[in-house]
Design a protein around this motif. Structure first.
Motif, PDB file in Angstrom:
ATOM      1  N   TYR A  94      15.551  72.338  36.341  1.00 27.16           N
ATOM      2  CA  TYR A  94      15.451  71.632  37.772  1.00 27.16           C
ATOM      3  C   TYR A  94      15.702  70.014  37.457  1.00 27.16           C
ATOM      4  O   TYR A  94      15.121  69.714  36.703  1.00 27.16           O
ATOM      5  N   VAL A  95      16.267  69.307  38.335  1.00 29.84           N
ATOM      6  CA  VAL A  95      16.609  68.070  38.360  1.00 29.84           C
ATOM      7  C   VAL A  95      16.279  67.552  39.725  1.00 29.84           C
ATOM      8  O   VAL A  95      16.384  68.121  40.965  1.00 29.84           O
ATOM      9  N   GLN A  96      15.521  66.235  39.677  1.00 32.41           N
ATOM     10  CA  GLN A  96      14.938  65.735  40.633  1.00 32.41           C
ATOM     11  C   GLN A  96      15.638  64.102  40.766  1.00 32.41           C
ATOM     12  O   GLN A  96      15.139  63.355  39.938  1.00 32.41           O
TER      13      GLN A  96
ATOM     14  N   LYS B 158      23.809  67.704  27.369  1.00 27.54           N
ATOM     15  CA  LYS B 158      24.740  67.203  27.937  1.00 27.54           C
ATOM     16  C   LYS B 158      25.612  66.308  27.206  1.00 27.54           C
ATOM     17  O   LYS B 158      24.782  65.529  26.465  1.00 27.54           O
ATOM     18  N   PRO B 159      27.090  66.627  26.680  1.00 28.51           N
ATOM     19  CA  PRO B 159      27.725  66.073  25.805  1.00 28.51           C
ATOM     20  C   PRO B 159      27.693  64.452  25.987  1.00 28.51           C
ATOM     21  O   PRO B 159      27.960  63.522  24.995  1.00 28.51           O
TER      22      PRO B 159
ATOM     23  N   ASP C 286      23.236  60.522  36.054  1.00 26.56           N
ATOM     24  CA  ASP C 286      22.257  61.494  35.616  1.00 26.56           C
ATOM     25  C   ASP C 286      20.772  60.915  35.603  1.00 26.56           C
ATOM     26  O   ASP C 286      19.977  61.828  35.189  1.00 26.56           O
ATOM     27  N   THR C 287      20.804  59.560  35.959  1.00 23.43           N
ATOM     28  CA  THR C 287      19.444  59.104  35.930  1.00 23.43           C
ATOM     29  C   THR C 287      18.399  60.062  36.914  1.00 23.43           C
ATOM     30  O   THR C 287      18.823  59.949  38.031  1.00 23.43           O
TER      31      THR C 287
ATOM     32  N   SER D  67      16.523  57.756  31.883  1.00 26.91           N
ATOM     33  CA  SER D  67      17.120  56.501  32.399  1.00 26.91           C
ATOM     34  C   SER D  67      18.421  56.552  31.651  1.00 26.91           C
ATOM     35  O   SER D  67      18.528  56.100  30.519  1.00 26.91           O
ATOM     36  N   VAL D  68      19.668  56.044  32.364  1.00 23.94           N
ATOM     37  CA  VAL D  68      20.757  55.973  31.710  1.00 23.94           C
ATOM     38  C   VAL D  68      21.224  54.687  32.032  1.00 23.94           C
ATOM     39  O   VAL D  68      21.382  54.134  33.268  1.00 23.94           O
TER      40      VAL D  68
END
Lengths: 115, 116
Positions: B36-38, B78-79, B85-86, B113-114
């Motif tokens: 999951y992503v938040q 993820k490449p 995407d942060t 963190s990106v």
């Protein structure tokens, strides 16, 4: 739109003042669950319900109550909130199948602060 | 008892870098696996899931994960990451079973963190 809703989204209260956080889903899901999210601990399950009138404790049930009188609703009750219940709360629901999914859909969260 | 461990608590990457987030679980039976992503200030959204079949699972937004049963792992990859995407990423597991719904056991989360 299929969704899980929670109210309120933000709540600041004082120690000992009873409160209820509502959760409702419109997907006819049998399974509903409450989690709390704390930094560094991920999400921990508080209570869950397999169906109407069927509820059971999760990993951190102390200080909480739930009820499941209708399939769509699963309120979380804090009879006497304490500061250690300050947290971010998520309600989730999933289908028991068919088809079997086990994918849980999450509500937007309720940020609770107990002073 | 089931448990899930995410090895990285905070990962900082530059845009276009490759990403791999580790996830290991402990459970002897058949499992269903989830990432999951938040995003900041938002609720959890499903990135991808594995129930059975091909152990390489593709999800939304270019993410994929590989289930390696012998290692009890389900790493997310993820490449080429983007600033968007942060987010915080959670690995979750539940015991597979027909029609159980099922309790999810979550890892502690990895904050990504990106940098643009």
């Amino acid at each position: 739109e299929a969704q899980v809703t929670q109210n309120p989204r933000y709540l600041i209260t004082v120690t000992g003042k009873k409160l209820t956080v509502t959760c409702s889903q419109n997907m006819n899901h049998e399974y509903m669950s409450w989690y709390r999210q704390d930094p560094g601990l991920g999400l921990r399950q508080i209570y869950y319900s397999m169906n109407v009138e069927v509820t059971d404790k999760g990993d951190v049930p102390e200080g909480y109550k739930v009820s499941r009188k209708e399939k769509r609703n699963f309120p979380l009750i804090l009879e006497s909130p304490s500061p250690n219940q300050t947290s971010l709360y998520f309600c989730a629901s999933s289908s028991r199948g068919p088809p079997v999914s086990n994918e849980q859909f999450f509500g937007p969260g309720t940020r609770l602060t107990v002073l | 008892a089931q448990s899930v461990s995410q090895h990285n608590h905070h990962v900082i990457l530059s845009e276009a870098a490759s990403l791999e987030l580790g996830c290991n679980y402990s459970y002897g039976g058949t499992v269903n696996l989830f990432w999951y992503v938040q995003y900041p200030g938002q609720h959890l959204q499903l990135l991808l899931k594995y129930f059975s079949g091909d152990p390489l699972v593709k999800g939304i937004k270019g993410f994929e994960a590989e289930f390696i049963k012998s290692k009890f792992s389900f790493n997310l990859r993820k490449p080429s990451v983007q600033w968007s995407d942060t987010a915080e990423y959670f690995c979750a597991v539940n015991a597979a079973g027909s029609g159980t719904g099922g309790k999810l056991i979550f890892g502690q989360g990895t904050e990504l963190s990106v940098k643009p």
